[in-house]
Design an enzyme around this catalytic site. Structure first.
Site: not given
Ligand code: 1CP
Length: 335
Positions: A23, A27, A36, A73, A148
């Site tokens: 990562r 952010r 983004r 992702d 998920y």
């Protein structure tokens, strides 16, 4: 001149070790937040090659890491097979749950290549701009992606874990479909220019040993064998997070070239010739200061005698000050 990360993945020990962070694009970086925002949404960011390439390269420009990891992702695979997926502002991913044979039958592996073409275009753009840094492609491992797909969101994945017992036939079919999809995904990234690939199995540690063997180790072995047959020499990094005592057996059985170590792993419990990646606590990076300095020293000491790729034990947290990352790079490369 072989890139340092690839040398270590072939079993060489380098001092200082090559360094990148899970990562590393994300952010905690203001430039990521700006790109983004300009993309509109997260899926749009992943599917616009120039923007995905831009955010992939941002942490390399700022910190000089030894690897770029494709910005994408793990949930693009179920999305590309036709499962509804959204990423809301400030919340995690949401999927329309798949829990039975009818739901599975509606998914289409044949759609994946076309719908993920922009990802491979991003890989081509990044590959042309990495210099001495290696380009890592990735996919979610089947079990973590299944978590998920079945639960429909992050959490404790109780639906998924119950269904693995209640309907083993369905669950095996889902894992088999994802194994095929993962091979196709990673093969496509390698053809587009990825020099190594990593298999993220974030939730592997939720499974008891019998299910771990069936849904973590066996699929990783199949994926690794299929990739090695088609792309000899392209290394695979396996990351079955929180696998605990099963990690060494996973490394042996799957044939991966390296394993990612989570924050709990003591490298002394792993075979001396196994290439390892990790495993600074992301919270020590967030804390910074003396704790960071001490822990970087501890990870370096614990891995000094073996081939090692410096990384975190899990992803960079979004609250992490970028100056702490700059300090980490200095500490790892200090002689
Ligand atoms: O709002 C945003 O900007 C989205 C946050 C985000 C990011 C930065 C998501 C949504 N995905 C990503 C990128 C991403 N995901 C990468 C890029 C490369 C890099 O490491 O820099 C990678 C490798 C992933 C892999 C991924 N996605 C994993 C496995 C690794 C891990 O961190 O455990 C998992 C579990 C996901 C699912 C996912 N996607 C996004 C989020 C917030 C999540 C986690 C959801 C949860 O809490 O369970």
């Amino acid at each position: 001149m072989t890139k340092p990360l690839l040398r270590v993945l072939r079993g060489e020990r380098l001092d200082p070790p090559p360094l990148w962070l899970m990562r590393q694009a994300g952010r905690y970086l203001p430039e990521y937040r700006a790109t983004r925002a300009s993309a509109g949404g997260f899926l749009e960011l992943c599917l616009t090659p120039a923007l995905a390439a831009e955010v992939t390269l941002q942490p390399l420009q700022r910190f000089g890491f030894d690897a770029a990891i494709l910005f994408s992702d793990i949930l693009l695979l179920p999305w590309a097979m036709g499962q509804n997926l959204t990423y809301g502002e400030g919340e995690g991913p949401r999927l329309a749950p798949v829990r039975d044979a009818a739901g599975l039958a509606a998914l289409r592996l044949e759609r994946v290549a076309e719908r993920t073409a922009p990802v491979r275009e991003a890989v081509r753009l990044i590959a042309a701009a990495t210099g001495d840094a290696a380009l890592i492609g990735f996919a979610g491992a089947p079990f973590t992606v299944a978590c998920y797909m079945v639960d429909g969101r992050g959490g404790d994945f109780l639906e998924t874990r119950t269904l693995a017992w209640r309907d083993p036939g369905f669950f095996a079919d889902l894992i088999a479909l994802l194994t095929e999809g993962t091979i196709a995904t990673l093969a496509g990234q390698i053809e587009a220019g990825a020099e190594a690939v990593m298999l993220f199995d974030t939730w592997a540690g939720l499974l008891p040993p019998s299910l771990f063997a069936a849904h973590v180790t066996a699929p990783a072995q199949r994926i690794t064998a299929a990739l090695h047959a088609r792309f000899p020499g392209v290394p695979v990094i396996g990351f079955p997070r929180l696998a605990g005592a099963s990690l060494a057996a996973y490394a042996r059985a799957t044939g991966v070239q390296a394993v990612g170590m989570d924050t709990q792993t003591d490298p002394a419990t792993l075979p001396a010739d196994l290439v390892v990646q990790g495993n600074l606590d992301p919270l020590a990076l967030l804390a910074g200061g003396a704790a960071l300095e001490r822990e970087v020293g501890a990870v370096r000491a614990a891995t000094a005698a073996r081939p090692h790729i410096f990384n975190l034990g899990h992803g960079v947290l979004k609250e992490t000050p970028p100056e702490h990352v700059a300090r980490l790079v200095e500490l790892v490369r200090r002689r």
